[in-house]
Design a protein around this motif. Structure first.
Motif, PDB file in Angstrom:
ATOM      1  N   VAL A   3       0.833  -1.362  -0.019  1.00 50.55           N
ATOM      2  CA  VAL A   3      -0.023  -0.010   0.152  1.00 50.55           C
ATOM      3  C   VAL A   3       0.913   1.177  -0.042  1.00 50.55           C
ATOM      4  N   LYS A   4       2.218   0.956  -0.019  1.00 47.48           N
ATOM      5  CA  LYS A   4       3.383   2.144   0.062  1.00 47.48           C
ATOM      6  C   LYS A   4       2.969   3.082  -1.073  1.00 47.48           C
ATOM      7  N   THR A   5       2.607   2.558  -2.281  1.00 50.27           N
ATOM      8  CA  THR A   5       2.655   3.390  -3.508  1.00 50.27           C
ATOM      9  C   THR A   5       1.035   3.373  -3.886  1.00 50.27           C
ATOM     10  N   ALA A   6      -0.008   3.005  -3.036  1.00 45.54           N
ATOM     11  CA  ALA A   6      -1.244   2.877  -3.529  1.00 45.54           C
ATOM     12  C   ALA A   6      -2.061   4.357  -3.053  1.00 45.54           C
ATOM     13  N   GLU A   7      -2.970   4.329  -3.594  1.00 42.66           N
ATOM     14  CA  GLU A   7      -3.678   5.732  -3.398  1.00 42.66           C
ATOM     15  C   GLU A   7      -4.164   5.799  -2.194  1.00 42.66           C
ATOM     16  N   LEU A   8      -4.743   6.911  -1.716  1.00 45.56           N
ATOM     17  CA  LEU A   8      -5.439   7.131  -0.489  1.00 45.56           C
ATOM     18  C   LEU A   8      -6.808   6.231  -0.574  1.00 45.56           C
ATOM     19  N   LEU A   9      -7.323   6.038   0.717  1.00 48.96           N
ATOM     20  CA  LEU A   9      -8.640   5.052   0.688  1.00 48.96           C
ATOM     21  C   LEU A   9      -9.726   5.967   0.195  1.00 48.96           C
ATOM     22  N   GLN A  10     -10.242   5.863  -0.844  1.00 44.77           N
ATOM     23  CA  GLN A  10     -11.412   6.687  -1.206  1.00 44.77           C
ATOM     24  C   GLN A  10     -12.707   6.074  -0.944  1.00 44.77           C
ATOM     25  N   VAL A  11     -13.649   6.909  -0.332  1.00 44.23           N
ATOM     26  CA  VAL A  11     -15.079   6.628   0.037  1.00 44.23           C
ATOM     27  C   VAL A  11     -16.078   7.248  -0.776  1.00 44.23           C
ATOM     28  N   ALA A  12     -17.015   6.475  -1.132  1.00 36.45           N
ATOM     29  CA  ALA A  12     -18.099   7.181  -2.131  1.00 36.45           C
ATOM     30  C   ALA A  12     -19.437   6.911  -1.394  1.00 36.45           C
ATOM     31  N   ASN A  13     -20.191   7.760  -1.499  1.00 35.69           N
ATOM     32  CA  ASN A  13     -21.754   7.544  -1.410  1.00 35.69           C
ATOM     33  C   ASN A  13     -22.302   8.036  -2.850  1.00 35.69           C
ATOM     34  N   TYR A  14     -23.375   7.229  -3.001  1.00 36.14           N
ATOM     35  CA  TYR A  14     -24.114   7.490  -4.265  1.00 36.14           C
ATOM     36  C   TYR A  14     -25.247   8.299  -4.162  1.00 36.14           C
ATOM     37  N   GLY A  15     -25.902   9.357  -4.866  1.00 39.43           N
ATOM     38  CA  GLY A  15     -27.079   9.976  -4.635  1.00 39.43           C
ATOM     39  C   GLY A  15     -28.213   9.316  -5.193  1.00 39.43           C
ATOM     40  N   MET A  16     -29.090  10.201  -5.693  1.00 45.28           N
ATOM     41  CA  MET A  16     -30.252   9.672  -6.218  1.00 45.28           C
ATOM     42  C   MET A  16     -29.951   9.240  -7.689  1.00 45.28           C
ATOM     43  N   GLY A  17     -30.258   7.783  -7.820  1.00 43.61           N
ATOM     44  CA  GLY A  17     -29.893   7.272  -9.222  1.00 43.61           C
ATOM     45  C   GLY A  17     -28.428   7.221  -9.409  1.00 43.61           C
ATOM     46  N   GLY A  18     -27.815   7.230  -8.142  1.00 40.28           N
ATOM     47  CA  GLY A  18     -26.363   7.569  -8.116  1.00 40.28           C
ATOM     48  C   GLY A  18     -25.532   6.204  -9.081  1.00 40.28           C
ATOM     49  N   GLN A  19     -24.707   6.648  -9.881  1.00 39.12           N
ATOM     50  CA  GLN A  19     -23.907   5.673 -10.925  1.00 39.12           C
ATOM     51  C   GLN A  19     -22.689   6.331 -11.233  1.00 39.12           C
ATOM     52  N   TYR A  20     -21.931   5.417 -12.237  1.00 40.94           N
ATOM     53  CA  TYR A  20     -20.674   5.667 -12.493  1.00 40.94           C
ATOM     54  C   TYR A  20     -20.754   4.731 -13.862  1.00 40.94           C
ATOM     55  N   GLU A  21     -20.986   5.407 -15.013  1.00 35.48           N
ATOM     56  CA  GLU A  21     -21.110   4.615 -16.191  1.00 35.48           C
ATOM     57  C   GLU A  21     -19.840   4.025 -16.677  1.00 35.48           C
ATOM     58  N   PRO A  22     -19.855   3.006 -17.533  1.00 38.62           N
ATOM     59  CA  PRO A  22     -18.541   2.145 -18.073  1.00 38.62           C
ATOM     60  C   PRO A  22     -17.314   3.172 -18.106  1.00 38.62           C
ATOM     61  N   HIS A  23     -16.321   2.640 -17.577  1.00 37.71           N
ATOM     62  CA  HIS A  23     -14.959   3.381 -17.560  1.00 37.71           C
ATOM     63  C   HIS A  23     -14.059   2.150 -17.153  1.00 37.71           C
ATOM     64  N   PHE A  24     -12.848   2.573 -17.539  1.00 39.65           N
ATOM     65  CA  PHE A  24     -11.640   2.037 -16.969  1.00 39.65           C
ATOM     66  C   PHE A  24     -11.106   2.464 -15.669  1.00 39.65           C
ATOM     67  N   ASP A  25     -10.498   1.778 -14.866  1.00 42.34           N
ATOM     68  CA  ASP A  25      -9.637   2.158 -13.558  1.00 42.34           C
ATOM     69  C   ASP A  25      -8.379   2.477 -14.091  1.00 42.34           C
ATOM     70  N   PHE A  26      -7.636   2.037 -14.987  1.00 42.23           N
ATOM     71  CA  PHE A  26      -6.310   2.221 -15.286  1.00 42.23           C
ATOM     72  C   PHE A  26      -6.259   3.542 -16.263  1.00 42.23           C
ATOM     73  N   SER A  27      -5.084   4.023 -16.227  1.00 44.77           N
ATOM     74  CA  SER A  27      -5.144   5.337 -17.150  1.00 44.77           C
ATOM     75  C   SER A  27      -4.374   4.942 -18.661  1.00 44.77           C
ATOM     76  N   ARG A  28      -5.079   5.710 -19.557  1.00 50.77           N
ATOM     77  CA  ARG A  28      -4.725   5.433 -20.970  1.00 50.77           C
ATOM     78  C   ARG A  28      -4.065   6.906 -21.321  1.00 50.77           C
ATOM     79  N   ARG A  29      -3.918   7.717 -20.408  1.00 49.39           N
ATOM     80  CA  ARG A  29      -3.105   8.847 -20.847  1.00 49.39           C
ATOM     81  C   ARG A  29      -1.857   9.183 -20.601  1.00 49.39           C
ATOM     82  N   PRO A  30      -1.068   9.274 -21.647  1.00 55.84           N
ATOM     83  CA  PRO A  30       0.262   9.174 -21.450  1.00 55.84           C
ATOM     84  C   PRO A  30       0.783  10.492 -20.576  1.00 55.84           C
ATOM     85  N   PHE A  31       0.039  11.630 -20.581  1.00 53.17           N
ATOM     86  CA  PHE A  31       0.561  12.888 -19.791  1.00 53.17           C
ATOM     87  C   PHE A  31       0.085  12.734 -18.261  1.00 53.17           C
ATOM     88  N   ASP A  32      -0.378  11.693 -17.717  1.00 56.52           N
ATOM     89  CA  ASP A  32      -0.685  11.421 -16.512  1.00 56.52           C
ATOM     90  C   ASP A  32       0.719  11.521 -15.488  1.00 56.52           C
TER      91      ASP A  32
END
Length: 539
Positions: free
Chosen positions: A416-445
Motif C-alpha cells: 500500500v506504500k505506492t497505493a492511492e489513499l482510501l477513497q470513500v464514495a456515497n451514491y446519490g439519487m440514481g447514483g451511478q458511474y457509467e462504464p469506465h476503466f480504472d487504469f489510465s490510458r493517458r500518457p500525460f498523467d
C-alpha cells in the motif's frame, strides 16, 4: 417558461451549475435535509400555535362585543342613560379598541421567518431539483420503469412508499423540456395529463400540460397527434394565441406533405404510400454517446449475465491466507470466485459494522462531488455519467483507516506504500458511474512516471442496496451485487503492464437504497516482485 415561443423561434435554455450544492449526488448528505425540514416544521407549528392563540383572543373579543353592541344598538339612549355604560363606551373606543388593533397587528411570524432565512442558505438549489428529476428519468430508462410505476411509487424493497402528484409529473416533464429532452417530456406530460383526467386535485391546468406535450410530440415528427393535442388545447382555451397559430402552422405543413405525396405519385405511379416515421404516441428513446448502453443497462437489471453452467463449474470458494501471510494463517478470509477470466474474487467479512460506521463518519464531512479526468485536457471535472460524492482518507485521520489499509495489503499481497489513499464514495439519487476503466490510458498523467499505472482495484461494499447498484462488466457480461462487509478484487493490468480492456466496468444506478463503498487502487511501483511479469503479453 412558455414552451412554444412560436414554432419559428425555438427556445434556448441555459443551465447554471452551482458546485457548492449538489445534494442529489449523495444520499448520505441528503439525510441532513430531513432534519432541517423537521426543524422547519416544528418552527411552523410554533407559529401556527401563536396565530391560533391570537385569533382565539380576537374571536373572544368579537363575540363579547357582538353581544354588547346588539344590546346597546337596540336602545342607544336608554343604554347610555347609565353613566357606567357611557364611561365604558368612551374607554373602549379610546383604549380597548387600540389594544385590539395592536393585537391584530402583532407579528407572530418573526421566529419562523428568521429560522427559514437561516435554513434557506443550506437548501437544495435549482441544480439539485434538476439533478433529482434527471435521476428519476435515469432510473426509469435503466430499469425500464414506466412513468405510472414511478408516479405510484411501486418500487421493490421500499419501506416508505411515496407517489408523484400531477404537479410533480408536470415538473418532471418541464425539466426534460428545458434540457431539450423531448422523449421524457412526452412521457411525463402524458402521465400528468392521465392523472389530471382521473380527477386528481391540482393547480396545474390541462392547458399548460397540453402546451408542452403537443410541442414535444411535434418534435418527434408526429404531426397528426400534435394537431389532435393542439385542438384539444384550443377547445379548453379558445383564446390561446400560440396554440391557434401553431395549429395553422401544422395545417400548412400537413397540406405541404400531401402535395409532395401527390407529386411523387404522379412522377412514379408504382410508388406506394410509405408508413409514418413514428407510430402515433410511441416514440423511441434517442441514442446517446455510450455505445454499450443497452448491454450495460441490461446487466444492471440482471439480464444478459453470461454465467453459463460451464463457467460456473470453474468458480470455487476457499479460505485465503494471503500466500501464508502470518496475520492470516489463524484467521484466513473466505474467498469466492465471481468470474474466471478476468479473475474477479469476493472476500467476506472484510470490514466490521463498527469499522464501516467509523469510516462513514470520517468521510461524510469531506464528501465532495466525484470528478473525472477530461480525456482531452486531463483536467478534473464533474460529469453527468458519474453521480456520487467521494472523499479521501489518510491513515493519520484515524487508526481504523490504517487498519483497513493493512488488511487490504495482507489479503492482496500487494504493497500500500505506492497505493492511492482510501477513497470513500456515497451514491446519490440514481447514483451511478457509467462504464469506465480504472487504469489510465493517458500518457500525460504525472503519476504514471512516479508510481506507475493502477495495477489493481480493491472495492469494499459498506452497505447493502435494496435494488440496483450492481458493479457490472459489459465486455464479458458479469454483474456483481453489493453485500455489506464484503469486497471484490481484480487486476486492471496484465503482468506485462498492458491494460486489460476487459475490465471496463460500471456502477449501476441505485434504484432503492443508500450505497456506500470504499476502494483502494494499487499501483505498479513497489509491486514489481510481488506480481512479476508473465511469459506473454496477456498473462
Amino acid at each position: 417558461m412558455k414552451p412554444w415561443l412560436q414554432l419559428i423561434f425555438f427556445p434556448c435554455v441555459f443551465l447554471v451549475w452551482h458546485t457548492e450544492a449538489e445534494f442529489f449526488t449523495s444520499i448520505g448528505q441528503m439525510t441532513d435535509l430531513i432534519y432541517a425540514e423537521k426543524d422547519l416544521v416544528q418552527s411552523l407549528q410554533e407559529y401556527i400555535r401563536a396565530e391560533e392563540k391570537k385569533l382565539s383572543q380576537i374571536k373572544s373579543w368579537a363575540e363579547k362585543m357582538d353581544i354588547l353592541t346588539s344590546k346597546s344598538a337596540s336602545d342607544p339612549e336608554g343604554y347610555l342613560a347609565h353613566p357606567v355604560n357611557a364611561y365604558k363606551l368612551v374607554k373602549r373606543l379610546n383604549t380597548d379598541w387600540l389594544e385590539l388593533e395592536n393585537l391584530v397587528l402583532q407579528d407572530t411570524t418573526n421566529g419562523f421567518i428568521a429560522n427559514l432565512t437561516i435554513q434557506r442558505q443550506f437548501f437544495p438549489t435549482e441544480e439539485d431539483e434538476t439533478g433529482a428529476a434527471k435521476a428519476l428519468m435515469r432510473l426509469q430508462d435503466t430499469y425500464k420503469l414506466d412513468p405510472e410505476t414511478l408516479s405510484r411509487g411501486n418500487l421493490p424493497g421500499t419501506k416508505y412508499r411515496s407517489s408523484l402528484t400531477v404537479g410533480d409529473c408536470f415538473g418532471m416533464g418541464r425539466t426534460a423540456y428545458n434540457d431539450g429532452d423531448y422523449y421524457h417530456t412526452v412521457l411525463w406530460m402524458e402521465q400528468a395529463l392521465k392523472q389530471h383526467d382521473e380527477g386528481e386535485d391540482t393547480t396545474v391546468s390541462k392547458v399548460e400540460i397540453l402546451d408542452y406535450l403537443s410541442y414535444a410530440v411535434f418534435q418527434f415528427g408526429d404531426l397528426h397527434r400534435a394537431m389532435e393535442l393542439t385542438r384539444r388545447l384550443i377547445s379548453l382555451d379558445s383564446t390561446h394565441e400560440r396554440a391557434g397559430s401553431n395549429l395553422r402552422y401544422f395545417e400548412k405543413l400537413l397540406e405541404k406533405e400531401r402535395e409532395e405525396e401527390e407529386k411523387e405519385k404522379s412522377v412514379n405511379k408504382t410508388v406506394t404510400t410509405t408508413e409514418a416515421v413514428v407510430q402515433s404516441g410511441a416514440y423511441e428513446r434517442p441514442l446517446d454517446y455510450l455505445p454499450e448502453r443497452d448491454i450495460y443497462e441490461a446487466l444492471c437489471r440482471g439480464e444478459g449475465v453470461k454465467m453459463t453452467p460451464r463457467r460456473q463449474k470453474r468458480l470455487f470458494c476457499r479460505y485465503h491466507d494471503g500466500n501464508r501471510n502470518p496475520h492470516l494463517l489463524i484467521a484466513p478470509f473466505k474467498e469466492e470466485d465471481e468470474w474466471d477470466s478476468p479473475h474477479i474474487v469476493r472476500y467476506y467479512d472484510v470490514m466490521s459494522d463498527e469499522e464501516i460506521e467509523k469510516i462513514k463518519q470520517l468521510a461524510k464531512p469531506k464528501l465532495a462531488r466525484a470528478t473525472v479526468r477530461d480525456p482531452k485536457t486531463g483536467v478534473l471535472t464533474v460529469a453527468s455519467y458519474r453521480v456520487s460524492k467521494s472523499s479521501w482518507l489518510e491513515e493519520d485521520d484515524d487508526p481504523v483507516v490504517a487498519k483497513v489499509n493493512q488488511r487490504m495489503q495482507q489479503i492482496t499481497g500487494l504493497t500500500v506504500k505506492t497505493a492511492e489513499l482510501l477513497q470513500v464514495a456515497n451514491y446519490g439519487m440514481g447514483g451511478q458511474y457509467e462504464p469506465h476503466f480504472d487504469f489510465s490510458r493517458r500518457p500525460f498523467d504525472s503519476t504514471l512516471k512516479s508510481e506507475g499505472n493502477r495495477l489493481a482495484t480493491f472495492l469494499n461494499y459498506m452497505s447493502d442496496v435494496e435494488a440496483g447498484g450492481a458493479t457490472v462488466f459489459p465486455d464479458f457480461g458479469a454483474a456483481i451485487w453489493p453485500k455489506k462487509g464484503t469486497a471484490v478484487f481484480w487486476y486492471n493490468l496484465f503482468r506485462s503492464g498492458e491494460g486489460d480492456y476487459r475490465t471496463r466496468h460500471a456502477a449501476c444506478p441505485v434504484l432503492v437504497g443508500c450505497k456506500w463503498v470504499s476502494n483502494k487502487w494499487f499501483h505498479e511501483r513497489g509491486n514489481e516482485f510481488l506480481r512479476p511479469c508473465g511469459r506473454t503479453e496477456v498473462d
